[in-house]
Design a protein around this motif. Structure first.
Motif, PDB file in Angstrom:
ATOM      1  N   LEU A   1      -9.502  39.424  -2.018  1.00 36.95           N
ATOM      2  CA  LEU A   1     -10.512  39.906  -2.958  1.00 36.95           C
ATOM      3  C   LEU A   1     -10.477  41.419  -3.192  1.00 36.95           C
ATOM      4  CD1 LEU A   1     -13.566  37.649  -2.070  1.00 36.95           C
ATOM      5  CD2 LEU A   1     -12.297  37.692  -4.228  1.00 36.95           C
ATOM      6  N   PRO A   2     -10.388  42.258  -2.153  1.00 37.85           N
ATOM      7  CA  PRO A   2     -10.362  43.704  -2.440  1.00 37.85           C
ATOM      8  C   PRO A   2      -9.224  44.100  -3.373  1.00 37.85           C
ATOM      9  CG  PRO A   2     -10.734  43.318  -0.112  1.00 37.85           C
ATOM     10  CD  PRO A   2     -10.388  41.984  -0.707  1.00 37.85           C
ATOM     11  N   ARG A   3      -8.035  43.577  -3.116  1.00 41.29           N
ATOM     12  CA  ARG A   3      -6.892  43.901  -3.981  1.00 41.29           C
ATOM     13  C   ARG A   3      -7.096  43.382  -5.397  1.00 41.29           C
ATOM     14  NH1 ARG A   3      -2.626  40.747  -5.229  1.00 41.29           N
ATOM     15  NH2 ARG A   3      -2.941  39.369  -3.434  1.00 41.29           N
ATOM     16  N   LEU A   4      -7.601  42.143  -5.508  1.00 44.47           N
ATOM     17  CA  LEU A   4      -7.792  41.564  -6.830  1.00 44.47           C
ATOM     18  C   LEU A   4      -8.816  42.346  -7.641  1.00 44.47           C
ATOM     19  CD1 LEU A   4      -7.775  37.768  -5.909  1.00 44.47           C
ATOM     20  CD2 LEU A   4      -5.936  39.086  -6.992  1.00 44.47           C
ATOM     21  N   LEU A   5      -9.861  42.827  -6.992  1.00 43.70           N
ATOM     22  CA  LEU A   5     -10.860  43.615  -7.708  1.00 43.70           C
ATOM     23  C   LEU A   5     -10.284  44.951  -8.155  1.00 43.70           C
ATOM     24  CD1 LEU A   5     -12.747  41.372  -6.796  1.00 43.70           C
ATOM     25  CD2 LEU A   5     -14.403  43.120  -6.086  1.00 43.70           C
ATOM     26  N   ARG A   6      -9.482  45.587  -7.313  1.00 40.90           N
ATOM     27  CA  ARG A   6      -8.847  46.852  -7.714  1.00 40.90           C
ATOM     28  C   ARG A   6      -7.878  46.625  -8.867  1.00 40.90           C
ATOM     29  NH1 ARG A   6      -8.357  47.616  -2.161  1.00 40.90           N
ATOM     30  NH2 ARG A   6      -6.146  47.042  -2.302  1.00 40.90           N
ATOM     31  N   GLU A   7      -7.046  45.571  -8.757  1.00 38.55           N
ATOM     32  CA  GLU A   7      -6.074  45.288  -9.811  1.00 38.55           C
ATOM     33  C   GLU A   7      -6.749  44.943 -11.129  1.00 38.55           C
ATOM     34  OE1 GLU A   7      -2.398  43.622  -7.005  1.00 38.55           O
ATOM     35  OE2 GLU A   7      -3.592  42.226  -8.216  1.00 38.55           O
ATOM     36  N   ALA A   8      -7.960  44.441 -11.062  1.00 37.69           N
ATOM     37  CA  ALA A   8      -8.716  44.122 -12.278  1.00 37.69           C
ATOM     38  C   ALA A   8      -9.381  45.347 -12.885  1.00 37.69           C
ATOM     39  CB  ALA A   8      -9.769  43.061 -11.980  1.00 37.69           C
ATOM     40  N   GLY A   9      -9.226  46.501 -12.248  1.00 34.12           N
ATOM     41  CA  GLY A   9      -9.725  47.742 -12.806  1.00 34.12           C
ATOM     42  C   GLY A   9     -11.064  48.203 -12.283  1.00 34.12           C
ATOM     43  N   LEU A  10     -11.627  47.476 -11.309  1.00 28.13           N
ATOM     44  CA  LEU A  10     -12.906  47.915 -10.763  1.00 28.13           C
ATOM     45  C   LEU A  10     -12.717  49.168  -9.903  1.00 28.13           C
ATOM     46  CD1 LEU A  10     -14.764  44.635  -9.745  1.00 28.13           C
ATOM     47  CD2 LEU A  10     -14.801  45.878 -11.911  1.00 28.13           C
ATOM     48  N   ARG A  11     -13.761  49.948  -9.838  1.00 23.11           N
ATOM     49  CA  ARG A  11     -13.734  51.188  -9.071  1.00 23.11           C
ATOM     50  C   ARG A  11     -14.660  51.079  -7.855  1.00 23.11           C
ATOM     51  NH1 ARG A  11     -14.036  55.662 -14.020  1.00 23.11           N
ATOM     52  NH2 ARG A  11     -12.039  55.095 -14.982  1.00 23.11           N
ATOM     53  N   ARG A  12     -14.436  51.969  -6.908  1.00 21.54           N
ATOM     54  CA  ARG A  12     -15.254  52.017  -5.682  1.00 21.54           C
ATOM     55  C   ARG A  12     -15.278  50.655  -4.987  1.00 21.54           C
ATOM     56  NH1 ARG A  12     -20.620  55.449  -7.657  1.00 21.54           N
ATOM     57  NH2 ARG A  12     -19.505  57.076  -8.799  1.00 21.54           N
ATOM     58  N   VAL A  13     -14.118  50.025  -4.896  1.00 25.14           N
ATOM     59  CA  VAL A  13     -14.026  48.706  -4.285  1.00 25.14           C
ATOM     60  C   VAL A  13     -14.125  48.828  -2.768  1.00 25.14           C
ATOM     61  CG1 VAL A  13     -12.545  46.701  -3.887  1.00 25.14           C
ATOM     62  CG2 VAL A  13     -12.702  47.721  -6.185  1.00 25.14           C
ATOM     63  N   GLU A  14     -14.996  48.024  -2.181  1.00 20.40           N
ATOM     64  CA  GLU A  14     -15.131  47.929  -0.734  1.00 20.40           C
ATOM     65  C   GLU A  14     -15.274  46.467  -0.353  1.00 20.40           C
ATOM     66  OE1 GLU A  14     -17.842  50.719   1.236  1.00 20.40           O
ATOM     67  OE2 GLU A  14     -18.226  51.611  -0.752  1.00 20.40           O
ATOM     68  N   ALA A  15     -15.147  46.183   0.945  1.00 22.82           N
ATOM     69  CA  ALA A  15     -15.281  44.806   1.410  1.00 22.82           C
ATOM     70  C   ALA A  15     -15.630  44.801   2.895  1.00 22.82           C
ATOM     71  CB  ALA A  15     -13.997  44.017   1.173  1.00 22.82           C
ATOM     72  N   ASP A  16     -16.282  43.724   3.322  1.00 24.43           N
ATOM     73  CA  ASP A  16     -16.478  43.465   4.739  1.00 24.43           C
ATOM     74  C   ASP A  16     -16.505  41.960   4.940  1.00 24.43           C
ATOM     75  OD1 ASP A  16     -19.024  42.579   4.039  1.00 24.43           O
ATOM     76  OD2 ASP A  16     -20.066  44.321   4.875  1.00 24.43           O
ATOM     77  N   ALA A  17     -16.720  41.535   6.171  1.00 25.03           N
ATOM     78  CA  ALA A  17     -16.708  40.101   6.464  1.00 25.03           C
ATOM     79  C   ALA A  17     -17.783  39.774   7.482  1.00 25.03           C
ATOM     80  CB  ALA A  17     -15.350  39.669   6.990  1.00 25.03           C
ATOM     81  N   TYR A  18     -18.300  38.550   7.377  1.00 24.32           N
ATOM     82  CA  TYR A  18     -19.270  38.043   8.336  1.00 24.32           C
ATOM     83  C   TYR A  18     -18.714  36.749   8.913  1.00 24.32           C
ATOM     84  CZ  TYR A  18     -23.464  35.981  10.314  1.00 24.32           C
ATOM     85  OH  TYR A  18     -24.362  35.396  11.164  1.00 24.32           O
ATOM     86  N   PHE A  19     -18.745  36.622  10.239  1.00 27.77           N
ATOM     87  CA  PHE A  19     -18.106  35.505  10.927  1.00 27.77           C
ATOM     88  C   PHE A  19     -19.063  34.914  11.958  1.00 27.77           C
ATOM     89  CE2 PHE A  19     -14.603  34.549  14.284  1.00 27.77           C
ATOM     90  CZ  PHE A  19     -14.740  33.189  14.080  1.00 27.77           C
ATOM     91  N   PRO A  20     -19.870  33.912  11.580  1.00 28.08           N
ATOM     92  CA  PRO A  20     -20.725  33.245  12.559  1.00 28.08           C
ATOM     93  C   PRO A  20     -19.881  32.487  13.588  1.00 28.08           C
ATOM     94  CG  PRO A  20     -21.388  32.731  10.301  1.00 28.08           C
ATOM     95  CD  PRO A  20     -20.047  33.374  10.227  1.00 28.08           C
ATOM     96  N   VAL A  21     -20.178  32.677  14.845  1.00 26.99           N
ATOM     97  CA  VAL A  21     -19.405  32.063  15.923  1.00 26.99           C
ATOM     98  C   VAL A  21     -20.173  30.935  16.596  1.00 26.99           C
ATOM     99  CG1 VAL A  21     -18.274  32.490  18.145  1.00 26.99           C
ATOM    100  CG2 VAL A  21     -18.086  34.179  16.313  1.00 26.99           C
TER     101      VAL A  21
END
Length: 264
Positions: A186-206
């Motif tokens: 997702l981060p790469r796809l959003l950047r390649e689509a021209g979006l700016r200030r792209v960030e990402a994180d993840a949540y992992f319930p254990v």
């Protein structure tokens, strides 16, 4: 959740309501934290893609207030229909096959949707195209290939059975066109689509009661498919459901990766 003809987890089934409740318990705090950080507030125009249930739509409605708008779309709107009163509009729409249902949105959000959409590229273009300049996109999707186990601590036969069923579930999803490694891109796809200030994180319930509730509803939903595919017998599934209900297993979900950015 948006559904295609081949979608494994039909919203019309009774277990879908249990799944949506579990998703809300597990992921709403993360989603709401991101939406709040993006600045959602009074007067905003929001498009909730593949809305599924009502929890996110209702939260958005409270934030945008009477001067805002929340458009909630899905192929099957039966579960989100109760939220359909101002400022919420509910509309049947297939994000992977139809033109956007509007434009000039301040926010477009999709959670656990695009991984199941056959034409994900078109869907993402549609969502970005519907944003106003400076509008925010938040896409949150699972990455089951990143963490494929139901029981990461596979220390006994109960956990081994659980992971065998989870492997079969993932195989069925792949056969129906799901991309089980989509979240990480997702981060790469959003950047390649021209979006700016792209960030990402993840949540992992254990380990969580909601993970157990989600697993029980999912396995009951796809029981016949698991048996038909030779993954397990009905006796195996009954034993697994009993193990889940005991509360003695630590059950995880796939990580949910959240990625966001702004349209230029």
């Amino acid at each position: 959740m948006t559904r295609t003809d081949g979608y494994l987890l039909d919203n019309g089934r009774a277990e879908a309501a249990e799944r949506f409740d579990a998703f809300a318990t597990l992921f709403d705090p993360t989603t709401f934290r991101h939406l709040q950080a993006l600045g959602v507030g009074p007067g905003w125009r929001c498009w909730e893609v593949g809305a599924g249930g009502t929890s996110v739509v209702s939260w958005l409605a409270k934030r945008v207030g009477p001067t805002g708008r929340v458009l909630a779309t899905d192929i099957d709107t039966s579960r989100v229909a109760p939220a359909g009163r101002p400022p919420v509009e509910v509309r049947v729409h297939d994000v992977g096959a139809e033109e956007p249902p509007g434009d000039g949105f301040d926010l477009v959000h999709a959670r656990l949707v695009l991984v199941h959409v056959p034409d994900r590229e078109r869907a993402l273009r549609s969502m970005i195209g519907a944003l106003r300049p400076g509008g925010r996109l938040l896409v949150e999707d699972a990455d089951p290939a990143l963490q494929p186990l139901l029981c990461p601590d596979e220390h006994g036969p109960e956990q081994q059975l659980a992971n065998r069923l989870r492997h079969g579930f993932r195989h069925l999803l792949s056969q129906r066109g799901a991309d089980l490694s989509y979240g990480r891109r997702l981060p790469r796809l959003l950047r390649e689509a021209g979006l700016r200030r792209v960030e990402a994180d993840a949540y992992f319930p254990v380990a969580s009661p909601a993970c157990a509730a989600l697993e029980s509803a999912t396995v009951r939903h796809i029981r016949d498919e698991l048996v038909s595919a030779g993954v397990a017998s009905h006796d195996d599934i009954d034993r697994h459901l009993t193990n889940v209900a005991s509360g003695d297993m630590d059950l995880a979900t796939a990580p949910m990766i959240s990625a966001w950015g702004r349209k230029a």
